[in-house]
Design a protein around this motif. Structure first.
Motif, PDB file in Angstrom:
ATOM      1  N   UNK A 131      71.610 125.096  40.181  1.00  0.00           N
ATOM      2  CA  UNK A 131      70.499 124.446  39.499  1.00  0.00           C
ATOM      3  C   UNK A 131      69.318 124.287  40.460  1.00  0.00           C
ATOM      4  N   UNK A 132      68.086 124.324  39.932  1.00  0.00           N
ATOM      5  CA  UNK A 132      66.906 124.147  40.782  1.00  0.00           C
ATOM      6  C   UNK A 132      66.706 122.682  41.150  1.00  0.00           C
ATOM      7  N   UNK A 133      66.245 122.457  42.358  1.00  0.00           N
ATOM      8  CA  UNK A 133      66.040 121.093  42.875  1.00  0.00           C
ATOM      9  C   UNK A 133      64.821 121.102  43.797  1.00  0.00           C
ATOM     10  N   UNK A 134      64.089 119.997  43.806  1.00  0.00           N
ATOM     11  CA  UNK A 134      63.054 119.779  44.808  1.00  0.00           C
ATOM     12  C   UNK A 134      61.716 120.410  44.508  1.00  0.00           C
ATOM     13  N   UNK A 135      60.901 120.487  45.545  1.00  0.00           N
ATOM     14  CA  UNK A 135      59.536 120.959  45.391  1.00  0.00           C
ATOM     15  C   UNK A 135      58.609 119.851  44.920  1.00  0.00           C
ATOM     16  N   UNK A 136      57.335 120.206  44.744  1.00  0.00           N
ATOM     17  CA  UNK A 136      56.321 119.264  44.293  1.00  0.00           C
ATOM     18  C   UNK A 136      55.682 119.750  42.995  1.00  0.00           C
ATOM     19  N   UNK A 141      56.213 124.037  41.862  1.00  0.00           N
ATOM     20  CA  UNK A 141      55.598 125.282  42.351  1.00  0.00           C
ATOM     21  C   UNK A 141      55.149 125.208  43.807  1.00  0.00           C
ATOM     22  N   UNK A 142      55.026 124.013  44.362  1.00  0.00           N
ATOM     23  CA  UNK A 142      54.759 123.866  45.794  1.00  0.00           C
ATOM     24  C   UNK A 142      56.056 123.473  46.475  1.00  0.00           C
ATOM     25  N   UNK A 143      56.435 124.203  47.489  1.00  0.00           N
ATOM     26  CA  UNK A 143      57.713 123.941  48.153  1.00  0.00           C
ATOM     27  C   UNK A 143      57.782 122.551  48.770  1.00  0.00           C
ATOM     28  N   UNK A 144      56.658 122.104  49.346  1.00  0.00           N
ATOM     29  CA  UNK A 144      56.657 120.823  50.047  1.00  0.00           C
ATOM     30  C   UNK A 144      55.288 120.165  49.931  1.00  0.00           C
ATOM     31  N   UNK A 147      52.184 122.207  51.132  1.00  0.00           N
ATOM     32  CA  UNK A 147      51.802 123.246  50.167  1.00  0.00           C
ATOM     33  C   UNK A 147      51.150 122.634  48.934  1.00  0.00           C
ATOM     34  N   UNK A 148      51.531 121.395  48.602  1.00  0.00           N
ATOM     35  CA  UNK A 148      50.985 120.718  47.428  1.00  0.00           C
ATOM     36  C   UNK A 148      49.494 120.452  47.559  1.00  0.00           C
ATOM     37  N   UNK A 196      45.760 125.025  56.807  1.00  0.00           N
ATOM     38  CA  UNK A 196      47.169 124.643  56.795  1.00  0.00           C
ATOM     39  C   UNK A 196      47.420 123.434  57.700  1.00  0.00           C
ATOM     40  N   UNK A 197      46.744 123.368  58.821  1.00  0.00           N
ATOM     41  CA  UNK A 197      46.905 122.228  59.724  1.00  0.00           C
ATOM     42  C   UNK A 197      46.351 120.958  59.096  1.00  0.00           C
ATOM     43  N   UNK A 198      45.192 121.066  58.467  1.00  0.00           N
ATOM     44  CA  UNK A 198      44.599 119.908  57.797  1.00  0.00           C
ATOM     45  C   UNK A 198      45.471 119.455  56.630  1.00  0.00           C
ATOM     46  N   UNK A 199      46.076 120.403  55.935  1.00  0.00           N
ATOM     47  CA  UNK A 199      46.991 120.055  54.842  1.00  0.00           C
ATOM     48  C   UNK A 199      48.205 119.307  55.364  1.00  0.00           C
ATOM     49  N   UNK A 200      48.669 119.674  56.543  1.00  0.00           N
ATOM     50  CA  UNK A 200      49.817 118.971  57.123  1.00  0.00           C
ATOM     51  C   UNK A 200      49.450 117.536  57.508  1.00  0.00           C
TER      52      UNK A 200
END
Length: 423
Positions: A131-136, A141-144, A147-148, A196-200
């Protein structure tokens, strides 16, 4: 001459002190505001502080005026609709723009694992399935969290930026560019990885304690500091009872644990509930417009196990945490319900009294009216309390529905010293 001079000086002195006195309240207010902000941010790391600046920056939309915080309001458990005329949908940066789904709360989302498929054992049959679990987001559709961040910033219906580079340029020329350089180095804005750094940094802020304070009445009950009322305790028992509410099947907690962190009230899984169609959503005026949820997740085919029946996921949406559920309405992915009690009643009576929730069509009840008939078999009708048929007695009566709703209201976080300044 001396008298005239003293008179002029006296007049100037009075004017000076009058102006000084008039300025003091404003200076005092500015100082108080500055002190409050400093106290509110004192516990944040430099990276979290940078994330907060980005999160609250209304210049990061096109046109300017919309920030992440506009739709993820700290006073509403980090969700909201930015003053939209449609309660279920957030208003974007453009006057005519509305989102497509209910804004998810960002509270406690940092605990969600990356999107993946996991083995789950069916308690009745003993069989194991993937079964699928997690993400945002509602469809994972966003893994974490990092990515969100990209989604709302680039979505034409939300913050409407044309590209990642455009967002980076706004931050580079903004008031906290030096803070960004302190966090990531002087050459941050010369690097293709800047976005990507700013997103983190935003993800770090959204992972800070203010997004998961564990400060509700229920948390204090777990800690032994507070007692539930008789109705709340009844609701909690029904919530856990696998033959009654069975809410704990998806909105999980460790029943033997008294630690709030063991009660996230979600297993981050997905389920098809057959939510009624929300006629208030403008896109739904087109009957051909159907939100199929998880099965349309971008890139799903690449991460699903080989041969997985992706169509079986149509109609599924992520099970959100129930923490703060009393203040995060309207409810479900499409905001179909304004009332928390109605959601609980829907779960209990969806199948015993479908006419209560779905419209009539050609003389019959149009059950699961927001899902094509080809996917009706995906709707959960096996687990309690959904395992009923029309005319049968619901698993929960009206007083029990009231009790569960009362219990759910104990999950609302109360202001903590770290968050009072922003509420």
């Amino acid at each position: 001459m001396a008298l005239a001079t003293r008179s002029r000086l006296s007049t100037l002195s009075r004017a000076f002190f009058f102006l000084l006195a008039a300025a003091l309240p404003a200076a005092s207010l500015e100082s108080t505001t500055s002190d409050a902000r400093a106290a509110d941010e004192a516990h944040l790391s430099q990276r979290e502080l940078l994330g907060k600046r980005i999160f609250e920056d209304k210049n990061l939309s096109e046109p300017a005026g919309l920030s992440c915080a506009s739709c993820h309001d700290p006073a509403k458990a980090f969700q909201g609709n930015n003053g939209s005329p449609i309660a279920a949908l957030a208003r974007g940066s453009r006057p005519d723009a509305l989102g497509t789904r209910k804004t998810p709360s960002l509270a406690y989302v940092s605990f969600s694992p990356r999107f993946h498929f996991m083995k789950k054992k069916d308690e009745e049959t003993g069989e194991t399935e993937l079964v699928p679990v997690g993400g945002q987001f509602w469809d994972g559709r966003a893994d974490d969290l990092a990515a969100q961040v990209e989604g709302p910033l680039l979505n034409p219906r939300e913050m409407n930026n044309p590209s990642k580079a455009a967002v980076v340029e706004k931050i580079k020329s903004g008031a906290y560019a030096d803070l960004a350089r302190r966090v990531y180095g002087e050459k941050l804005f010369e690097n293709d990885a800047a976005f990507d750094k700013l997103a983190r940094a935003v993800a770090a802020f959204e992972s800070s304690e203010r997004f998961h304070p564990f400060s509700s009445k229920f948390d204090d009950f777990l800690r032994g500091r507070e007692k539930l009322t008789a109705e709340e305790a009844k609701g909690f028992a029904l919530f856990k009872d696998k033959k009654k509410g069975n809410c704990i099947a998806c909105h999980v907690g460790e029943e033997k644990s008294r630690h709030p962190q063991d009660w996230l009230f979600t297993d981050f899984s997905y389920d098809a509930l057959g939510a009624p169609r929300n006629a208030a959503i403008p896109d739904n005026k087109d009957r051909a417009h159907i939100d199929l949820g998880l099965c349309k997740r971008e890139g799903l085919a690449k991460v699903a196990p080989k041969g997985y029946a992706i169509d079986s996921l149509c109609g599924q949406f992520k099970a959100p945490t129930l923490r703060n559920i009393a203040v995060t309405g309207p409810y479900l992915h499409n905001g179909a319900f304004a009332s928390l009690r109605d959601v609980v009643a829907f779960y209990a009576t969806r199948d015993t009294d479908p006419a209560r929730w779905y419209p009539k069509k050609e003389g019959a009840t149009a059950k699961y009216d927001d899902l094509p008939a080809a996917y009706h078999d995906n709707v959960n009708v096996k687990e309690v309390p959904y395992d009923r048929k029309p005319g049968e007695t619901p698993r929960l009566d009206e007083s029990e529905i009231d009790a569960i709703a009362a219990f759910l209201r104990t999950l609302t976080d109360r202001p903590t010293p770290a968050t009072k300044a922003e509420r």
